[in-house]
Write an enzyme that holds these catalytic residues in place. Structure first.
Site, short mmCIF file in Angstrom:
data_model
loop_
_atom_site.label_atom_id
_atom_site.label_comp_id
_atom_site.label_asym_id
_atom_site.label_seq_id
_atom_site.Cartn_x
_atom_site.Cartn_y
_atom_site.Cartn_z
CG ASP A 191 -9.51 10.08 -23.53
OD1 ASP A 191 -8.40 9.26 -23.70
OD2 ASP A 191 -10.47 9.92 -22.98
NE ARG B 274 -6.96 -3.09 -19.75
CZ ARG B 274 -7.97 -3.72 -20.18
NH1 ARG B 274 -7.97 -4.84 -20.75
NH2 ARG B 274 -9.25 -3.16 -20.15
CB THR C 106 -5.88 3.64 -21.35
OG1 THR C 106 -6.00 3.79 -22.61
CG2 THR C 106 -7.16 3.94 -20.84
CD GLU D 62 -4.87 5.00 1.04
OE1 GLU D 62 -4.94 5.87 1.88
OE2 GLU D 62 -5.60 4.16 0.78
CE1 TYR E 288 -4.44 0.51 -0.25
CE2 TYR E 288 -4.44 -1.62 1.15
CZ TYR E 288 -5.05 -0.85 0.18
OH TYR E 288 -6.38 -0.91 -0.16
CE LYS F 272 -8.16 1.97 -24.96
NZ LYS F 272 -8.38 2.89 -23.63
N1 DSN Z 1 -13.04 0.56 -23.90
C1 DSN Z 1 -12.13 1.08 -24.39
C2 DSN Z 1 -12.20 0.96 -26.15
O1 DSN Z 1 -12.45 -0.29 -26.25
O2 DSN Z 1 -11.78 1.90 -26.85
C3 DSN Z 1 -12.28 2.55 -24.23
O3 DSN Z 1 -12.55 2.70 -22.99
#
Ligand code: DSN
Length: 417
Positions: free
Chosen positions: A202, A237, A228, A58, A56, A231
């Protein structure tokens, strides 16, 4: 076999181990075209499976609410410094659990419930958290949404400007989940300045392309960047918020203690590893190859009569409107999955069908590029997609799946031996 091996899991819980092995094999045998997915490197995979999950922490480095941060602080600092260097930003927060919490933190930092916010509508390619009605961001804020032009499938900045001038939003989100074209960050920034809004880019889908120089950067245009990490960036993740110095404190406070508790330190370590990988010269080639593959796949699909939203792609993503093929997105996606080609059904702009049974499918080329597929393979992929969408029986579907397995057998997958 899963790589790294999972002998302890296999001994302690064969049921879960078998499911993990099954998923690893599935990923090895499928052409994975879900635009938001990828294969992480074995190093990223190892980092996520470390004892860092036990801790942990925080707070932030040097200011934690728990003792024993001798190794966690440098891990998080390393991730932050790598993010700052890679994207060229003043500030990075690597603690958001994923994209939605990262975006919520932006609202918490800069807006109050009831304030006007603006984003791209979900059916046009935006994200739920950009103010779509069913999301907390659409319920708790007064959200106004822009779309794309019907004739071009692209954002019309004149429409965005007119809406912004009429509605005076506090935040403007650009970016989304089904945008096949380059995002004009400079154009959005000009509008945001005109109405005194904060522009939030974003870049979840395109972060790896931005890092690898295959898409223009929002830095210098958007005051806040949300992404994120899993991708095109090929990390675990997770998510990050980046900004200029002015927003560092409010964003940090919004992530913790505003929204979250302890950061997921194993994820933070894996983000650091992925950012290190994305800083290597080879990542620029990788990002360029993702885009080259998407363009080659788009061309091959167009040649087969597929109707692509906006007519093609500038990035990793292709959105097909299947209306002219006489098949819905959902049955097509299910047939393709059985044929060894994994993607998701997706609404297309101005879709007349429901989101759970829409007209389109969405594809992306990050994962196949990671597997080493090149532009020369893309006509074959288009042929398989065409055959599977048109297939009347399981014999053809099974035949395609066998051909897919045969091709992929020669293309190693990180995480599988
Ligand atoms: N779920 C993601 C996507 O597939 O683009 C975006 O949050």
């Amino acid at each position: 076999m899963h790589q790294p091996g999972i002998p302890h899991l296999a001994a302690a819980d064969p049921q879960v181990a078998a499911l993990v092995e099954g998923e690893a094999r599935r990923q090895f045998e499928k052409i994975r075209l879900i635009a938001s997915e990828n294969y992480v490197s074995a190093a990223v995979l190892e980092a996520t499976g470390t004892v860092l999950t036990n801790k942990y922490s925080e707070g932030y480095a040097g200011k934690r609410y728990y003792e024993g941060q001798q190794f966690i602080d440098p891990v998080e600092t390393l991730a932050i410094e790598r993010a700052k260097a890679l994207f060229g930003v003043d500030h990075a927060n690597v603690q958001p659990y994923s994209g939605s919490p990262a975006n919520l933190a932006v609202y918490l930092a800069l807006a109050n419930p009831g304030d006007t916010v603006m984003g791209m509508a979900l059916p046009a390619g935006g994200h739920l958290t950009h103010g779509w009605g069913v999301s907390a961001t659409g319920k708790w804020f007064r959200s106004v949404q822009y779309g794309v032009r019907k004739d071009t499938g692209r954002v019309d900045l004149d429409e965005v400007r007119a809406l912004a001038l009429a509605e005076r939003p506090k935040l403007i989100f650009c970016g989304g989940t089904a945008i096949p074209r380059t995002i004009d960050f400079a154009g959005f920034a000009e509008i945001a300045r005109e109405v005194d809004a904060v522009l939030v880019a974003d870049i979840a889908h395109i972060a790896g392309l931005v890092a690898g120089g295959a898409h223009p950067s929002p830095v210098g245009h958007a005051r806040i960047i949300s992404t994120t990490t899993h991708k095109t960036l090929r990390g675990p993740r997770g998510a990050m918020l980046m900004s200029d110095a002015e927003f560092a404190k409010p964003l940090d406070k919004a992530v913790f203690p505003g929204l979250q508790g302890g950061p997921h330190n194993h994820t933070t370590a894996a983000i650091a590893v992925a950012l290190g990988e994305a800083s290597q010269p080879g990542f620029r080639t990788y990002a360029a190859n993702i885009v080259a593959n998407a363009k080659a796949l788009a061309d091959a699909l167009l040649a087969r009569g597929f109707d692509l939203v906006s007519g093609g792609t500038d990035n990793h993503l292709i959105l097909i409107d299947l209306s002219n093929k006489g098949v819905g997105g959902k049955p097509a996606a299910k047939a393709l999955d059985r044929a060894g080609i994994e993607l998701n059904y997706n609404s297309v702009p101005f879709d007349t069908r429901k989101p759970f049974d829409p007209s389109g499918v969405r594809l992306g080329t990050s994962a196949v590029t990671t597997r080493g597929l090149t532009v020369d393979h893309m006509p074959r992929l288009a042929e398989w997609i065409d055959r599977a969408v048109a297939a009347g029986d399981d014999t053809e579907i099974d035949k395609i799946a066998a051909e897919v397995r045969e091709l992929l057998a020669d293309h190693p997958m990180p995480g599988w031996v």
